[in-house]
Design a protein around this motif. Structure first.
Motif, PDB file in Angstrom:
ATOM      1  N   PRO A  48       0.837  -1.200   0.000  1.00  0.00           N
ATOM      2  CA  PRO A  48       0.000   0.000   0.000  1.00  0.00           C
ATOM      3  C   PRO A  48       0.879   1.260   0.000  1.00  0.00           C
ATOM      4  N   ALA A  49       0.369   2.301  -0.638  1.00  0.00           N
ATOM      5  CA  ALA A  49       1.069   3.593  -0.695  1.00  0.00           C
ATOM      6  C   ALA A  49       2.389   3.532  -1.462  1.00  0.00           C
ATOM      7  N   LEU A  50       2.568   2.484  -2.272  1.00  0.00           N
ATOM      8  CA  LEU A  50       3.784   2.378  -3.097  1.00  0.00           C
ATOM      9  C   LEU A  50       3.892   3.600  -4.009  1.00  0.00           C
ATOM     10  N   GLY A  51       5.058   4.230  -3.999  1.00  0.00           N
ATOM     11  CA  GLY A  51       5.308   5.380  -4.873  1.00  0.00           C
ATOM     12  C   GLY A  51       4.383   6.546  -4.621  1.00  0.00           C
ATOM     13  N   GLY A  52       3.755   6.605  -3.453  1.00  0.00           N
ATOM     14  CA  GLY A  52       2.877   7.739  -3.148  1.00  0.00           C
ATOM     15  C   GLY A  52       1.483   7.602  -3.743  1.00  0.00           C
ATOM     16  N   TYR A  53       1.176   6.482  -4.414  1.00  0.00           N
ATOM     17  CA  TYR A  53      -0.170   6.229  -4.940  1.00  0.00           C
ATOM     18  C   TYR A  53      -0.933   5.366  -3.946  1.00  0.00           C
ATOM     19  N   ASP A  54      -2.248   5.590  -3.790  1.00  0.00           N
ATOM     20  CA  ASP A  54      -3.056   4.579  -3.119  1.00  0.00           C
ATOM     21  C   ASP A  54      -3.739   3.712  -4.180  1.00  0.00           C
ATOM     22  N   VAL A  55      -4.560   2.747  -3.728  1.00  0.00           N
ATOM     23  CA  VAL A  55      -5.148   1.806  -4.689  1.00  0.00           C
ATOM     24  C   VAL A  55      -5.994   2.541  -5.732  1.00  0.00           C
ATOM     25  N   THR A  56      -6.799   3.522  -5.280  1.00  0.00           N
ATOM     26  CA  THR A  56      -7.653   4.262  -6.216  1.00  0.00           C
ATOM     27  C   THR A  56      -6.808   5.010  -7.257  1.00  0.00           C
ATOM     28  N   ASP A  57      -5.706   5.627  -6.788  1.00  0.00           N
ATOM     29  CA  ASP A  57      -4.787   6.299  -7.733  1.00  0.00           C
ATOM     30  C   ASP A  57      -4.308   5.310  -8.796  1.00  0.00           C
ATOM     31  N   ALA A  58      -3.886   4.127  -8.340  1.00  0.00           N
ATOM     32  CA  ALA A  58      -3.307   3.149  -9.260  1.00  0.00           C
ATOM     33  C   ALA A  58      -4.335   2.688 -10.302  1.00  0.00           C
ATOM     34  N   ILE A  59      -5.569   2.435  -9.846  1.00  0.00           N
ATOM     35  CA  ILE A  59      -6.601   1.973 -10.778  1.00  0.00           C
ATOM     36  C   ILE A  59      -6.990   3.099 -11.740  1.00  0.00           C
ATOM     37  N   THR A  60      -7.101   4.321 -11.217  1.00  0.00           N
ATOM     38  CA  THR A  60      -7.421   5.462 -12.080  1.00  0.00           C
ATOM     39  C   THR A  60      -6.322   5.651 -13.118  1.00  0.00           C
ATOM     40  N   PHE A  61      -5.066   5.567 -12.644  1.00  0.00           N
ATOM     41  CA  PHE A  61      -3.909   5.666 -13.547  1.00  0.00           C
ATOM     42  C   PHE A  61      -4.040   4.660 -14.685  1.00  0.00           C
ATOM     43  N   CYS A  62      -4.431   3.447 -14.312  1.00  0.00           N
ATOM     44  CA  CYS A  62      -4.520   2.361 -15.290  1.00  0.00           C
ATOM     45  C   CYS A  62      -5.540   2.674 -16.388  1.00  0.00           C
ATOM     46  N   PHE A  63      -6.768   3.024 -16.001  1.00  0.00           N
ATOM     47  CA  PHE A  63      -7.809   3.268 -17.014  1.00  0.00           C
ATOM     48  C   PHE A  63      -7.535   4.546 -17.800  1.00  0.00           C
ATOM     49  N   LEU A  64      -7.052   5.569 -17.101  1.00  0.00           N
ATOM     50  CA  LEU A  64      -6.742   6.828 -17.784  1.00  0.00           C
ATOM     51  C   LEU A  64      -5.674   6.615 -18.859  1.00  0.00           C
ATOM     52  N   THR A  65      -4.601   5.882 -18.489  1.00  0.00           N
ATOM     53  CA  THR A  65      -3.508   5.715 -19.452  1.00  0.00           C
ATOM     54  C   THR A  65      -3.926   4.811 -20.607  1.00  0.00           C
ATOM     55  N   GLN A  66      -4.807   3.828 -20.342  1.00  0.00           N
ATOM     56  CA  GLN A  66      -5.314   3.024 -21.466  1.00  0.00           C
ATOM     57  C   GLN A  66      -6.127   3.898 -22.422  1.00  0.00           C
ATOM     58  N   ALA A  67      -6.824   4.886 -21.863  1.00  0.00           N
ATOM     59  CA  ALA A  67      -7.600   5.796 -22.704  1.00  0.00           C
ATOM     60  C   ALA A  67      -6.692   6.727 -23.504  1.00  0.00           C
ATOM     61  N   MET A  68      -5.442   6.919 -23.001  1.00  0.00           N
ATOM     62  CA  MET A  68      -4.519   7.841 -23.689  1.00  0.00           C
ATOM     63  C   MET A  68      -3.712   7.167 -24.798  1.00  0.00           C
ATOM     64  N   ILE A  69      -3.750   5.828 -24.864  1.00  0.00           N
ATOM     65  CA  ILE A  69      -2.937   5.101 -25.854  1.00  0.00           C
ATOM     66  C   ILE A  69      -3.195   5.618 -27.267  1.00  0.00           C
ATOM     67  N   GLY A  70      -4.483   5.805 -27.608  1.00  0.00           N
ATOM     68  CA  GLY A  70      -4.825   6.249 -28.961  1.00  0.00           C
ATOM     69  C   GLY A  70      -4.260   7.617 -29.280  1.00  0.00           C
ATOM     70  N   PRO A  71      -4.714   8.659 -28.566  1.00  0.00           N
ATOM     71  CA  PRO A  71      -4.235  10.000 -28.899  1.00  0.00           C
ATOM     72  C   PRO A  71      -2.719  10.158 -28.796  1.00  0.00           C
ATOM     73  N   VAL A  72      -2.095   9.604 -27.733  1.00  0.00           N
ATOM     74  CA  VAL A  72      -0.652   9.805 -27.562  1.00  0.00           C
ATOM     75  C   VAL A  72       0.147   8.824 -28.431  1.00  0.00           C
ATOM     76  N   GLN A  73      -0.530   7.843 -29.004  1.00  0.00           N
ATOM     77  CA  GLN A  73       0.089   6.921 -29.965  1.00  0.00           C
ATOM     78  C   GLN A  73       1.327   6.246 -29.398  1.00  0.00           C
ATOM     79  N   ILE A  74       1.088   5.386 -28.389  1.00  0.00           N
ATOM     80  CA  ILE A  74       2.194   4.712 -27.718  1.00  0.00           C
ATOM     81  C   ILE A  74       2.752   3.581 -28.584  1.00  0.00           C
ATOM     82  N   PHE A  75       1.896   2.919 -29.342  1.00  0.00           N
ATOM     83  CA  PHE A  75       2.316   1.684 -30.005  1.00  0.00           C
ATOM     84  C   PHE A  75       2.777   1.851 -31.448  1.00  0.00           C
ATOM     85  N   ARG A  76       2.435   2.956 -32.075  1.00  0.00           N
ATOM     86  CA  ARG A  76       2.719   3.059 -33.504  1.00  0.00           C
ATOM     87  C   ARG A  76       3.639   4.225 -33.818  1.00  0.00           C
ATOM     88  N   GLY A  77       4.364   4.089 -34.914  1.00  0.00           N
ATOM     89  CA  GLY A  77       5.190   5.190 -35.398  1.00  0.00           C
ATOM     90  C   GLY A  77       4.356   6.089 -36.301  1.00  0.00           C
TER      91      GLY A  77
END
Lengths: 262, 319
Positions: A48-77
């Protein structure tokens, strides 16, 4: 009027021309969001509290960043790589406008299209299944600045990688390295806050941090006040530096140019 | 319109010469080429694959910088004043497209209006004119990916001409087109040149294009200009004739007949070159008299034959 807004508008239309394929990608992003979420959940329950995140932070981070894959174009050149390989870049080079500006406009249109079509589903699915941390109005406003900056840095990196094809006869190796770097050092695989010691320090200073980690922290309200200004400044500084490098490399590429395939 | 003086372009090619070492060799794609094209001319630019045609065109349009010599197009230096020049010339690369694959043709043409900063009224008039001449009407609103090659090529021609350029450079515009599409494109180009006075430089492998359109022909091979002059004079100097491919029942020694040149022998097959004046029927009859003939094919010499022959007689051509 300059042609660039038109290029961006056409790119937006081009990337919204096949909505079904965008929905399919969005479903994939959402499915992976759940897989990542359960891994992160296990990690934060153990630490718990790893890296200053709590569980809610970590889960929010997860869904938010999955939503950013398209616009920020993580996988493609950039599509520009294919055009250099096939020689179609001759058409781009012949146009009476700059190569970098043209492709930047195209990429901004693309990012807008993907934000509209691909980013909603992961966020909504996450909110339905888990409790996500809602962003305050200030955090949301700051995020609205951070996301375009993330797209700019992402474009600048992908443009540099694409231009390398003028020098390399086969750029697939470089593309693979670029993919690993953007996955790992953006925070996409694991939030950069969990990287220990000097590795974390380096990861948070590299330009890839500006793609995912910095905007996500801003959304989560981890960066406020002068720290927020520093975060946006970090993104802007990398954008300026990398776009300038891209401009210099464009001049060099024009000078040495070999267009493949006659 | 175009002034090219002693232009060369060489590329450096790296080869493996051991485990780590690479040897560098310089390959001249274009070597000491000079020519001028006056306003209103329609010039054909021929040569086999890899001869240097595309490299020349890329130097004329400012995409490539010459290694030596000087290039002026419309009085401008293409590589230094590329942007200004691009607004005054039109270019079509036959094997590539400037059009947006996923969008209707009309949209690509609208974007090109903004690219060249053509005002709305002028654009409307020009588009209407080109739509009529190139018969674009039926597919203006079709996404480019659904167009046939012939339709796409007409779309690309319209895209290159919307800003009313003084010079049109065409790199193999009829490649892969069927007979009807070729005829439409040729008809259009002929009118563009004669009625509007647009200067046209055309590269092609299609002798038909040249015969139909160009009074003047330039031929490049191995990076050097081998011929520059009238089409009729080229025909007279280089009679590439026809090729008769004969398959005999069994291998036999090279045929010896008046007017016939044996180009190649492979087993029972022989490639015989006949001058245009020779009587092919008489030659075939004479062959059948001497040996048992299995199969026969007669074809016109193509551009490669003309160029190959040209090279054998390069000394006799006055430049």
């Amino acid at each position: 009027m300059s042609v660039f807004p038109w290029v961006a508008w056409y790119a937006l239309r081009r990337y919204t021309a096949y909505p079904l394929s965008s929905v399919a990608e969005s479903v994939t992003n959402t499915a992976f969001a759940f897989m990542r979420a359960y891994v992160l959940l296990a990690l934060w329950q153990a630490r718990p509290a790893l890296g200053g995140y709590d569980v809610t932070d970590a889960i929010t981070f997860c869904f938010l960043t999955q939503a950013m894959i398209g616009p920020v174009q993580i996988f493609r050149g950039l599509e520009l790589s294919d055009r250099i390989r096939s020689g179609d870049v001759a058409i781009d080079l012949y146009r009476p406008v700059g190569l970098q500006g043209w492709w930047l406009a195209d990429d901004l249109g693309r990012a807008t299209a993907e934000l509209l079509l691909r980013s909603g589903l992961p966020m909504v699915a996450g909110m339905l299944v888990f409790t996500l941390r809602p962003a305050g109005p200030w955090a949301l406003a700051a995020f609205a600045l951070a996301l375009p900056l993330a797209v700019l840095v992402s474009f600048a990196i992908r443009y540099l990688v694409a231009l390398a094809a003028f020098w390399l006869h086969d750029d697939r190796g470089l593309q693979a390295i670029a993919l690993v770097m953007s996955l790992f050092f953006s925070g996409m695989i694991l939030p950069l806050v969990v990287f220990p010691g000097w590795l974390g320090g380096i990861a948070r200073a590299l330009p890839w941090a500006a793609l995912i980690q910095v905007p996500a922290d801003i959304y989560l309200g981890k960066r406020t006040g002068s720290d927020l200004v520093a975060a946006l400044g970090f993104q802007a500084a990398w954008a300026v530096a990398l776009l300038a490098a891209g401009a210099l490399l464009t001049v060099a590429a024009r000078r040495k140019l070999v267009i493949h395939g006659g | 319109m175009i002034e090219v003086a002693g232009v060369g372009k060489s590329f450096t090619v790296r080869r493996r010469a051991g485990r780590i070492r690479r040897s560098r060799t310089t390959v001249a794609a274009v070597d000491d080429v000079s020519f001028e094209v006056a306003a209103g001319e329609f010039v054909g630019y021929l040569g086999p694959n890899g001869a240097g045609k595309s490299t020349t065109i890329k130097m004329l349009t400012g995409i490539l910088t010459p290694s030596s010599g000087s290039v002026r197009v419309c009085g401008l230096d293409p590589s230094r004043q590329r942007t200004t020049l691009a607004r005054r010339i039109g270019v079509v690369f036959g094997q590539r497209t400037t059009l947006w694959w996923d969008l209707p043709l009309r949209d690509s043409l609208t974007l090109i209006r903004h690219l060249y900063r053509v005002d709305a009224a002028a654009h409307r008039a020009r588009l209407a004119e080109l739509t009529g001449l190139l018969e674009l009407g039926p597919f203006l609103d079709t996404p480019v990916r659904q167009l046939s090659l012939g339709q796409r090529m007409r779309g690309d021609l319209a895209a290159a001409l919307l800003h009313d350029p003084e010079l049109l450079v065409l790199d193999e515009p009829t490649i892969g087109l069927d007979v009807v599409s070729k005829a439409t494109v040729r008809e259009f180009l002929a009118r563009l040149n004669s009625e509007r006075g647009t200067t046209i430089l055309l590269t092609t492998h299609d002798l038909g294009d040249i015969e139909r359109l160009c009074r003047r022909v330039m031929i490049i091979d191995h990076g050097r200009l081998a011929y520059d002059g009238d089409l009729s004079r080229l025909r007279a100097t280089v009679d590439a004739g026809r090729m008769l491919v004969v398959e005999f029942a069994r291998p036999c020694p090279p045929i010896s007949l008046p007017d016939v040149i044996v180009e190649r022998v492979q087993g029972p097959r022989q490639w015989l070159r006949l001058p245009r004046t020779a009587n092919a029927a008489a030659v075939v009859a004479a062959l059948a008299d001497r040996h048992e003939v299995r199969d026969i094919a007669l074809r016109d010499a193509d551009i490669e034959d003309v160029v190959a022959r040209l090279y054998r007689q390069v000394g006799t051509l006055a430049k």
